[in-house]
Every structure is written in structure tokens, then in C-alpha cells.
Design a protein around this motif. Structure first.
Motif, PDB file in Angstrom:
ATOM      1  N   LYS A   1       2.379  33.731   6.159  1.00  0.00           N
ATOM      2  CA  LYS A   1       2.830  32.439   6.684  1.00  0.00           C
ATOM      3  C   LYS A   1       4.150  32.020   6.042  1.00  0.00           C
ATOM      4  O   LYS A   1       5.020  31.453   6.707  1.00  0.00           O
ATOM      5  CB  LYS A   1       1.763  31.369   6.443  1.00  0.00           C
ATOM      6  N   LYS A   2       4.317  32.343   4.760  1.00  0.00           N
ATOM      7  CA  LYS A   2       5.585  32.038   4.087  1.00  0.00           C
ATOM      8  C   LYS A   2       6.657  33.023   4.502  1.00  0.00           C
ATOM      9  O   LYS A   2       7.795  32.641   4.797  1.00  0.00           O
ATOM     10  CB  LYS A   2       5.380  32.077   2.577  1.00  0.00           C
ATOM     11  N   ALA A   3       6.301  34.301   4.545  1.00  0.00           N
ATOM     12  CA  ALA A   3       7.290  35.334   4.859  1.00  0.00           C
ATOM     13  C   ALA A   3       7.852  35.190   6.263  1.00  0.00           C
ATOM     14  O   ALA A   3       9.035  35.433   6.507  1.00  0.00           O
ATOM     15  CB  ALA A   3       6.662  36.711   4.683  1.00  0.00           C
ATOM     16  N   LEU A   4       7.014  34.775   7.219  1.00  0.00           N
ATOM     17  CA  LEU A   4       7.429  34.686   8.627  1.00  0.00           C
ATOM     18  C   LEU A   4       7.598  33.244   9.108  1.00  0.00           C
ATOM     19  O   LEU A   4       7.741  33.013  10.301  1.00  0.00           O
ATOM     20  CB  LEU A   4       6.404  35.404   9.514  1.00  0.00           C
ATOM     21  N   GLU A   5       7.589  32.282   8.185  1.00  0.00           N
ATOM     22  CA  GLU A   5       7.692  30.861   8.558  1.00  0.00           C
ATOM     23  C   GLU A   5       6.650  30.496   9.609  1.00  0.00           C
ATOM     24  O   GLU A   5       6.925  29.791  10.593  1.00  0.00           O
ATOM     25  CB  GLU A   5       9.097  30.522   9.070  1.00  0.00           C
ATOM     26  N   LEU A   6       5.420  30.981   9.414  1.00  0.00           N
ATOM     27  CA  LEU A   6       4.352  30.691  10.379  1.00  0.00           C
ATOM     28  C   LEU A   6       3.616  29.401  10.059  1.00  0.00           C
ATOM     29  O   LEU A   6       2.855  28.911  10.891  1.00  0.00           O
ATOM     30  CB  LEU A   6       3.343  31.846  10.425  1.00  0.00           C
ATOM     31  N   ASN A   7       3.825  28.865   8.872  1.00  0.00           N
ATOM     32  CA  ASN A   7       3.189  27.593   8.543  1.00  0.00           C
ATOM     33  C   ASN A   7       4.018  26.473   9.165  1.00  0.00           C
ATOM     34  O   ASN A   7       4.679  25.700   8.481  1.00  0.00           O
ATOM     35  CB  ASN A   7       3.097  27.425   7.029  1.00  0.00           C
ATOM     36  N   ASP A   8       3.951  26.418  10.483  1.00  0.00           N
ATOM     37  CA  ASP A   8       4.914  25.598  11.223  1.00  0.00           C
ATOM     38  C   ASP A   8       4.284  25.087  12.511  1.00  0.00           C
ATOM     39  O   ASP A   8       3.360  25.699  13.061  1.00  0.00           O
ATOM     40  CB  ASP A   8       6.144  26.453  11.547  1.00  0.00           C
ATOM     41  N   ASP A   9       4.763  23.951  12.974  1.00  0.00           N
ATOM     42  CA  ASP A   9       4.403  23.427  14.292  1.00  0.00           C
ATOM     43  C   ASP A   9       5.650  23.440  15.160  1.00  0.00           C
ATOM     44  O   ASP A   9       6.760  23.194  14.673  1.00  0.00           O
ATOM     45  CB  ASP A   9       3.872  21.994  14.202  1.00  0.00           C
ATOM     46  N   VAL A  10       5.455  23.713  16.449  1.00  0.00           N
ATOM     47  CA  VAL A  10       6.561  23.681  17.402  1.00  0.00           C
ATOM     48  C   VAL A  10       6.272  22.576  18.416  1.00  0.00           C
ATOM     49  O   VAL A  10       5.237  22.592  19.082  1.00  0.00           O
ATOM     50  CB  VAL A  10       6.742  25.035  18.109  1.00  0.00           C
ATOM     51  N   ILE A  11       7.179  21.629  18.519  1.00  0.00           N
ATOM     52  CA  ILE A  11       7.029  20.496  19.435  1.00  0.00           C
ATOM     53  C   ILE A  11       7.880  20.758  20.669  1.00  0.00           C
ATOM     54  O   ILE A  11       9.064  21.081  20.563  1.00  0.00           O
ATOM     55  CB  ILE A  11       7.459  19.175  18.764  1.00  0.00           C
TER      56      ILE A  11
ATOM     57  N   SER B   1      10.326   6.281  20.628  1.00  0.00           N
ATOM     58  CA  SER B   1      11.757   5.968  20.546  1.00  0.00           C
ATOM     59  C   SER B   1      12.566   6.644  21.646  1.00  0.00           C
ATOM     60  O   SER B   1      13.800   6.632  21.605  1.00  0.00           O
ATOM     61  CB  SER B   1      12.309   6.385  19.171  1.00  0.00           C
ATOM     62  N   GLY B   2      11.873   7.252  22.620  1.00  0.00           N
ATOM     63  CA  GLY B   2      12.581   7.734  23.805  1.00  0.00           C
ATOM     64  C   GLY B   2      12.658   9.230  23.985  1.00  0.00           C
ATOM     65  O   GLY B   2      13.216   9.694  24.979  1.00  0.00           O
ATOM     66  N   SER B   3      12.109  10.032  23.069  1.00  0.00           N
ATOM     67  CA  SER B   3      12.132  11.493  23.195  1.00  0.00           C
ATOM     68  C   SER B   3      10.718  11.954  23.546  1.00  0.00           C
ATOM     69  O   SER B   3       9.892  12.151  22.658  1.00  0.00           O
ATOM     70  CB  SER B   3      12.611  12.150  21.899  1.00  0.00           C
ATOM     71  N   LYS B   4      10.464  12.144  24.823  1.00  0.00           N
ATOM     72  CA  LYS B   4       9.096  12.396  25.279  1.00  0.00           C
ATOM     73  C   LYS B   4       8.611  13.773  24.832  1.00  0.00           C
ATOM     74  O   LYS B   4       9.268  14.779  25.049  1.00  0.00           O
ATOM     75  CB  LYS B   4       9.023  12.293  26.797  1.00  0.00           C
ATOM     76  N   VAL B   5       7.428  13.799  24.241  1.00  0.00           N
ATOM     77  CA  VAL B   5       6.815  15.040  23.775  1.00  0.00           C
ATOM     78  C   VAL B   5       5.797  15.523  24.803  1.00  0.00           C
ATOM     79  O   VAL B   5       4.979  14.750  25.298  1.00  0.00           O
ATOM     80  CB  VAL B   5       6.131  14.835  22.409  1.00  0.00           C
ATOM     81  N   GLU B   6       5.866  16.819  25.121  1.00  0.00           N
ATOM     82  CA  GLU B   6       4.920  17.427  26.056  1.00  0.00           C
ATOM     83  C   GLU B   6       3.725  18.025  25.322  1.00  0.00           C
ATOM     84  O   GLU B   6       2.591  17.705  25.620  1.00  0.00           O
ATOM     85  CB  GLU B   6       5.617  18.521  26.872  1.00  0.00           C
ATOM     86  N   THR B   7       3.982  18.925  24.377  1.00  0.00           N
ATOM     87  CA  THR B   7       2.896  19.596  23.671  1.00  0.00           C
ATOM     88  C   THR B   7       3.303  19.843  22.220  1.00  0.00           C
ATOM     89  O   THR B   7       4.482  19.778  21.869  1.00  0.00           O
ATOM     90  CB  THR B   7       2.550  20.970  24.299  1.00  0.00           C
ATOM     91  N   ILE B   8       2.289  20.125  21.395  1.00  0.00           N
ATOM     92  CA  ILE B   8       2.506  20.553  20.017  1.00  0.00           C
ATOM     93  C   ILE B   8       1.723  21.848  19.823  1.00  0.00           C
ATOM     94  O   ILE B   8       0.522  21.902  20.086  1.00  0.00           O
ATOM     95  CB  ILE B   8       2.015  19.504  18.997  1.00  0.00           C
TER      96      ILE B   8
ATOM     97  N   LEU C   1       4.917  12.512  13.982  1.00  0.00           N
ATOM     98  CA  LEU C   1       6.314  12.692  14.371  1.00  0.00           C
ATOM     99  C   LEU C   1       6.461  12.678  15.884  1.00  0.00           C
ATOM    100  O   LEU C   1       7.355  12.009  16.427  1.00  0.00           O
ATOM    101  CB  LEU C   1       6.834  14.014  13.805  1.00  0.00           C
ATOM    102  N   ALA C   2       5.578  13.394  16.585  1.00  0.00           N
ATOM    103  CA  ALA C   2       5.642  13.439  18.045  1.00  0.00           C
ATOM    104  C   ALA C   2       5.407  12.065  18.649  1.00  0.00           C
ATOM    105  O   ALA C   2       6.103  11.652  19.590  1.00  0.00           O
ATOM    106  CB  ALA C   2       4.611  14.441  18.572  1.00  0.00           C
ATOM    107  N   ASP C   3       4.440  11.339  18.114  1.00  0.00           N
ATOM    108  CA  ASP C   3       4.145   9.994  18.631  1.00  0.00           C
ATOM    109  C   ASP C   3       5.325   9.050  18.423  1.00  0.00           C
ATOM    110  O   ASP C   3       5.705   8.299  19.334  1.00  0.00           O
ATOM    111  CB  ASP C   3       2.898   9.427  17.944  1.00  0.00           C
TER     112      ASP C   3
END
Length: 794
Positions: free
Chosen positions: A152-162, A28-35, A21-23
Motif C-alpha cells: 500500500k505504501k509502495a504503490l500508493e494504494l492507501n488512497d481514495d479516488v473521488i 461548495s459547488g464541486s459535485k461528487v459522483e462516487t468515492i 471532503l466529498a460532502d
């Protein structure tokens, strides 16, 4: 902009992994810094509830807790002091894993069994500084959650932040919905706005809105929600705010921040009962007017600033921060939601003048879409009704002095193809633009493009071409050469090739390249103890310097290297090896009448355990050998910036091209570096002129060499380089090589003498030498050494 992928998926159906997704969004023009990943390393951590706490019998600072984790009750020993019976907490069970690869196992603490661990927010990979005080430096206290549920389910920790780098012209992307729109366009999908259903009660809205500064406030929308109950926001909202870099405060404030992140429209919530006459006035501040903002600081305003006021006083800095006098507190009952659109340049002025920057001001100053104000206000009202028990009054107030009209552009589609080098049809262009919510029709060769209100950056054909190009995919555009133009292949100049070789040598010797600015201050020259009469003090003065420490063009690279060395030393870097290749600027005359001479210069700086003069000299020798330079000498230097006796001038073909050695200890002391600092500064302009890329190869010798060792007593002041020079000149062609292998002073050696020992290899490339021939040359060398420098054979 920090974007939770789990949150993003609420608005667009995307199934690829975060890296893909980041790549794709970058392309398409939305530059990603970190994941950043929040949950991959967490395993077997569940929600638990503390049933009881008691003091450990053998440890004053430990507590024995009985924790219910749903299917069993566990005894867990903890040192945390911020917990109590009834608290819901994360529990790492036996065999669990935490971020960083930490394994949790059953064990004993002071004789009592502990069947897991109560977890802090930090141990779950969260930033504790973003949490309320009671959740910091201790166990992460949670609201009531299902016992035994995976954390991870209770706190929505199964997640990536871009993290996206959003350019100033794209404030529409400073929101989850904005990134969802870009994501949908990238994958040719549709996206959804949040579903908003407002249930109003019959009571009329008592708030009144007056915009006096219509040139600074384009639209002001307000709703009233009454009978709210202030409390913490639900854990799902808190976690989304935390992952977006915003600290949860209470349900009302959190909702305004949540909607700002979701839709990109900053909001503010006033305690309506603190607004005099319930009348909001948007006006310019009065010169000298004072306002205490929510950060508890008094601000002195001027008439160029826009404020939100009631009939008596200012109650907020428009678009920047609210006032303390209408702050939401635990006693607040009635809320006025502000959703407005302000002039970006004015918000930027206020923010900069007061030194006060906020999430709201960073968005407003870029220019926002006035059409989203109603949507954002209704969304906030809906959430306040759902999460605080409030009631929404009817009749939203919407003051919109001058309605915004969408820009319409007539675009030549052939011109778009010409700019991009593509061959797209009108329909293909239309489809691409409609993915971004542009309304497009076409007539013959003209595309009629209606630009959406949130794209204030679109002004002409070039902008439309960019939108088409980035969605079509720059990687899909065929590579072509310029038409009608003679094209020649670009190659590097000789100087560029030589500079590359210098860098390669330095890097292969273990040095790291640094890049510093070309400016300096006179204090920099004072710090390296440069004599007052030194020509390096005659520097080019800058007319508009960034500061006193950058007021001149540098005449030496030494201060820059020392500043970098100090930065590393102060951060406990024990071994420092660096180089820089840059220019120094030498004025032809003062005052300046013409451009200064720019001299390409290299500098090496090193300190550490394995660093000495010979290490530095070895790097210079490797450079000289790589450039195939001959007639090189190292002569003891008299430069006051360097240690006497541990430094040398580099002489090539009789010309001084640089210096190498230990820096004068007084200079390293000035920088607070308690290490021997070795430096070499070289004039690459001169060195490059002497470089020779031609190579002459010789076959391996057919005839053996004869080795003879020689040890002589000479004066302590005699240079070994002079001795070697005498040996080579006297022995002529028969001396194949000379190696110094010992210098000795001490026992059995007179105080004013030193013993110097060499190995000399004699060889002829035409025949095998006889002992008589070697002895004759060897004796001649000994006699010449005696005659010229008084050497005595030991």
C-alpha cells in the motif's frame, strides 16, 4: 474527473476523511459522483523478488517459486506464466487480506507447501485493462522496490479516488490543482502550485514556431529537451495515472498526461528529429489532406480543422491527437514539448467531425486559460529532465499574438446581498472571492473584481453572487419567504394524491417503478401484433423525431413495458415485476389540427415463477379496494393482444376502464421472452373519477353467521361471477358473504359440465337467524340457480 486524495494533498493541507471532503466540496459547488477506495481491504501484502522458478514435479501448469520478501524467503506455488527470475512482485503473506474480503493462508498445492500468493493487479483492486500487455492476465510485474515494504505504501494504494462531475463552464476544475484550489477555498486554506526549477544548458533552442491561423490558435509555447532515454515512468507516476483512468505508456508520454491532470493544460510531445526543418506551423488543414493519428487510423481533414504541421506535412490534429509520423518511440532522443491554447469551438468541431475524442480535446473544447501554458511547459520539461535524463535547451519559444487581458467587473455589493438574501460586508465578500484567486478592491458601494484568466465563465454580477454564495455556504443562508408577496402553502391536487396512492399500492405489492420516453415507432405497434384497423395506430407524428423508432407519440404503454421486460429477461433477470404511470396521446383528428387528448394511464408487467393471473388480479383488487371503488366486474376479454380465456376486462359502473391477463404468446415470442407475460393496462382518468375517499364504518356484528356450502353442476361456459351474482341477489340482505372454494372437472363429471362449490354465510344484523329461515333462503337460491342457468345440486 478522477482525483486521487493522496495526490490532492500534495497541493493543499486537508486532514478530513474522504467522505467528509466529498460532502464539503459538494456543498461548495464541486459535485461528487462516487468515492472509490483502493487500499482499505488490503492487509499484510508486501513487495517480493523472485529468486528462482522451477517446474512443479506433479503439475505441468504450476511453478514453484522462491521469493525474497526482505526478512525471509518463501516457497510459493503459482500458475502464472508471465513471471521470471528477478521480477519484483506483490506477495500476499500467510494471514493476509485482499479486496473483497479474500483471505490468504498457507496451504499445499499438489503436495508442496505454498506460503502465500503472488498477486495480480486485479487482485489488488486495479483495472488490468489500463496496464501494459505483460502485466495483464498474470502477476503484477513491478519495478525495483524495497523488499518487504507494504504494498500500500509502495504503490500508493492507501488512497481514495473521488470522481467529480465537472460542468462544461468549469474547465479549470479538470485538474488536481483546480480541485486543490476549490478545496483550499472551501476550508479557508491556501494551496500550492508544484515547485518548478528549470536547469537549462547553453545550447539554443533550434525550434521555430509560426502561427498562420491566429484566429484558432491564441498561444503556442514550446521547449526542447534533448538526449532523453525512453523507458517506463516511475511507479508513483504510473499509479497516479492508473487511478486517474489513464494508461501508462512510457516516461515521456506519461509526463505529458501527468502534467495535463496536474495543471489542466494538455500537452503533446513530438519527436523533434521527425519534424522537418524543426519548424512548427499552426495552420488550417487542406481539404482532403490525410493524417494517420496515434490510434493508427487515417483521418481525412477539411479546411475548417486546425493542424500542427512542419514545412512538409501535417504532424498532428491541434488539441485532439498527435500524428503517427512524429510519435515518440524507443529510439526517440530529442523532444519538442507543445503547450498551446486553441479556440474551443474549433477543437469541438474537429473532434465531432472525425468522431475522435480525447482527454485533450475534452479540455480544449471548453476554453482554457492561455496563461498556464508556460507553467505547464516548464513543468513537463522539469519532469523530463528528472525522469529521462534529458537536457533542457535555453530560450523557450512563446508565440502569443494577442495578449489576453483579465476581465474587470464593477459589482454592487448590496446587489449581491439582495440576490443571496445575505447581509455580508464588503470585506467578507472580498475575503471569499480572494480565496478563489479573484483580485478585489472596493470603493464605497462598488467592488472592483479582476477575474483570473482561468475563470472564463465569469461575466457579471449574477456569477459573482454565485461564487460568494457557494463559498459562504447555501446552508448558512437564512430561510425567508418572498417579501411583499402573498404566500400560500402548496398542496397536491386530488389527482396527484390519487396517483401517489396508486404508486404506494403497486410498490407494496412488490412492483418496481419504471420511467420510459413518451415516443414510439410504428414498428413497436407491429411488434405487439396490433391490428391494422386499430384506433391505436392513429398516432400523433413528431415533426423532428430523434429517430424512426421515436417518430410518434405513444397511444399505448405496452411496447415500452415489453422493451423493458426484454432488457431484463436478456440479462437473466428471472423475476420481473414493474409498473409505469404515464400519459398516452390520442389525436382528436388526423391530420393534427389541435393538441391531442392526454390520458393518464398505468401499466403493470410481470413474469416469473410466482406470477399468474390471480397474482395480477390480486394487485388490481388491492388498488380498487384502496380507492374505495364499488360495482366492479371482471369480464372475459376478447382483446386479440391477450390470451383468450386468461384475460379480463375491468368493468366499473358499467364502463370498461382497462384490461388484465396473460399477453398473447405470439407477442412474447416477438420479443424473445420465453415466459408467460402478465400485463394490465388501466385508464386512470376513468378510475380516478370513480375513486371515493369517504369511508363508512360499521360496528362488529352482534349476531352469529350461519355457514352453508353448496356444490352445483353447471355448463363449462358459465361464469362464476354470474353464479355469485345470482346468489347475492336471491339471498338479499341475509347473504353476508360468498366465497368460491372449488372448481372441478374430470372423473364423474360430464365433459360439458364443471362442478362449482361455494361457501355462503347468512347473517342478520338485527337478530339470530333460525334454521328454518336459513333453509328457506338457501333452498330459494338453489331453485333460482336451476331456473336461470340450469344448475344441478350435487
Amino acid at each position: 474527473m478522477l482525483v486521487s486524495v493522496a495526490w490532492l494533498k500534495d497541493y493543499v493541507d486537508v486532514s478530513v476523511d474522504s467522505k467528509k471532503l466529498a460532502d464539503d466540496l459538494t456543498m461548495s459547488g464541486s459535485k461528487v459522483e462516487t468515492i472509490k477506495n483502493y487500499g482499505n481491504d488490503i492487509k499484510n501484502v508486501v513487495i517480493g523478488r523472485i529468486l528462482s522458478l522451477s517446474k512443479h514435479p506433479d503439475a505441468d501448469k504450476l511453478q514453484v517459486g522462491i521469493v525474497d520478501v526482505g526478512n525471509e524467503k518463501l516457497q510459493i506455488i503459482t500458475g502464472a506464466q508471465n513471471i521470471k527470475e528477478g521480477d519484483y512482485i506483490p506477495v500476499a503473506l500467510h494471514g493476509s487480506t485482499l479486496p473483497g474480503g479474500v483471505k490468504i493462508k498457507r496451504g499445499k498445492l499438489r503436495g508442496l507447501e505454498s506460503n502465500g500468493m503472488m498477486c495480480s493487479a486485479r487482485e489488488l483492486g486495479l483495472d488490468e485493462s489500463m496496464l501494459p500487455e505483460f502485466q495483464r492476465n498474470g502477476i503484477f510485474i513491478l519495478p525495483e522496490l524495497p523488499l518487504g515494504e507494504d504494498v500500500k505504501k509502495a504503490l500508493e494504494l492507501n488512497d481514495d479516488v473521488i470522481e467529480f462531475e465537472i460542468t462544461p463552464n468549469r474547465p479549470d476544475c479538470l485538474s488536481i490543482v483546480g480541485i486543490a484550489r476549490e478545496t483550499a477555498a472551501t476550508y479557508r486554506k491556501s494551496y500550492n502550485l508544484p515547485k518548478i526549477e528549470i536547469k537549462e544548458i547553453s545550447e539554443e533552442n533550434p525550434a521555430r514556431i509560426t502561427i498562420e491561423a491566429k484566429d484558432l490558435c491564441y498561444r503556442y509555447v514550446a521547449r526542447v529537451v534533448r538526449n532523453v532515454k525512453i523507458g517506463p515512468s516511475p511507479i508513483w507516476m504510473q499509479m497516479r495515472l492508473l487511478k486517474s483512468g489513464i494508461r501508462p505508456i512510457n516516461n515521456i508520454v506519461d509526463i505529458t498526461n501527468y502534467v495535463m491532470l496536474e495543471l489542466g493544460q494538455p500537452l503533446h510531445a513530438f519527436d523533434l528529429d521527425k519534424v522537418k526543418d524543426r519548424h512548427i506551423i499552426v495552420r488550417r488543414a487542406i481539404d482532403g489532406e490525410k493524417l494517420i493519428t496515434l490510434d493508427d487510423k487515417e483521418r481525412i481533414l477539411d479546411s475548417n480543422m486546425l493542424v500542427i504541421a512542419d514545412t512538409d506535412k501535417a504532424i498532428g490534429l491541434a488539441g485532439v491527437m498527435g500524428g503517427q509520423n512524429t510519435e515518440i518511440t524507443s529510439d526517440t532522443v530529442n523532444i519538442l514539448i507543445e503547450s498551446a491554447n486553441f479556440k474551443g469551438s474549433n477543437i469541438r468541431y474537429t473532434s465531432k467531425k472525425l468522431g475522435l475524442r480525447s482527454e485533450a480535446s475534452s479540455r480544449f473544447e471548453k476554453g482554457l486559460d492561455p496563461e498556464i501554458t508556460v507553467l505547464a511547459c516548464n513543468r513537463a520539461a522539469q519532469l523530463m529532465a528528472d525522469l529521462s535524463g534529458g537536457e533542457i535547451l535555453k530560450d523557450m519559444v512563446d508565440v502569443y499574438p494577442e495578449t489576453f487581458e483579465n476581465k474587470v467587473l464593477n459589482i454592487r455589493y448590496e446587489r449581491i446581498n439582495s440576490l443571496l438574501g445575505t447581509n455580508l460586508t464588503q470585506n467578507e465578500m472580498k475575503d471569499l472571492l480572494q480565496l478563489l484567486d479573484f483580485d478585489v478592491t472596493y470603493d464605497n458601494d462598488i467592488l472592483r473584481v479582476t477575474v483570473p484568466a482561468f475563470r472564463r465563465d465569469i461575466e457579471g454580477e449574477a456569477d459573482i453572487a454565485e461564487e460568494v454564495g457557494r463559498l459562504y455556504g447555501y446552508n448558512n443562508i437564512e430561510d425567508t419567504l418572498l417579501k411583499g408577496t402573498q404566500i400560500t402553502a402548496g398542496i397536491k391536487t386530488t389527482e396527484q394524491k390519487l396517483e401517489d396512492r396508486v404508486k404506494d399500492i403497486f410498490l407494496s405489492c412488490g412492483l418496481n417503478e419504471i420511467i420510459t420516453t413518451s415516443f414510439m415507432g410504428m414498428k413497436d405497434l407491429d411488434k405487439i401484433n396490433l391490428p391494422e384497423d386499430s384506433p391505436y395506430r392513429k398516432a400523433v407524428k413528431i415533426m423532428n423525431p430523434l429517430g424512426e423508432d421515436q417518430g410518434y407519440m405513444r397511444t399505448t404503454l405496452l411496447p415500452s413495458m415489453m422493451n423493458v421486460a426484454y432488457t431484463n429477461y436478456s440479462r437473466k433477470v428471472s423475476d420481473f415485476k414493474a409498473f409505469e404511470i404515464s400519459k398516452i396521446f390520442v389525436p382528436k383528428s388526423l391530420p393534427i389540427e389541435e393538441l391531442p387528448i392526454e390520458i393518464k394511464t398505468a401499466i403493470i408487467g410481470m413474469y416469473g415463477k410466482e406470477v399468474d393471473f390471480l397474482k395480477l388480479k390480486g394487485i388490481i383488487e388491492a388498488l380498487i379496494e384502496s380507492l374505495n371503488i364499488k360495482d366492479v366486474k371482471y369480464v372475459r376479454s376478447k382483446n386479440p393482444l391477450y390470451h383468450p380465456g386468461r384475460s379480463a376486462d375491468l368493468i366499473i359502473n358499467g364502463d370498461n376502464v382497462g384490461i388484465l391477463g396473460e399477453l398473447n404468446p405470439d407477442i412474447t415470442e416477438n420479443y424473445g421472452i420465453n415466459e408467460e407475460m402478465y400485463v394490465s393496462e388501466l385508464n386512470l382518468e376513468k378510475i380516478f373519477k370513480m375513486a371515493n375517499f369517504k369511508r363508512k364504518y360499521s360496528p362488529l356484528p352482534k349476531y352469529p353467521a350461519v355457514e352453508r356450502d353448496i356444490a352445483i353442476l353447471v355448463s363449462k361456459d358459465t361464469y362464476v361471477a354470474d353464479i355469485e351474482d345470482i346468489i347475492r341477489k336471491t339471498g338479499g340482505e341475509l347473504v353476508d358473504d360468498v366465497k368460491l372454494f372449488d372448481v372441478y372437472t374430470g372423473e364423474n363429471i360430464p365433459e360439458d359440465k364443471k362442478s362449482v362449490a361455494y361457501s355462503i354465510w347468512y347473517r342478520s344484523y338485527e337478530r339470530t337467524l333460525t334454521d328454518e329461515e336459513v333453509k328457506k333462503v338457501h333452498d330459494k337460491i338453489i331453485q333460482t340457480l336451476n331456473d336461470k342457468i340450469g344448475a344441478q345440486l350435487r
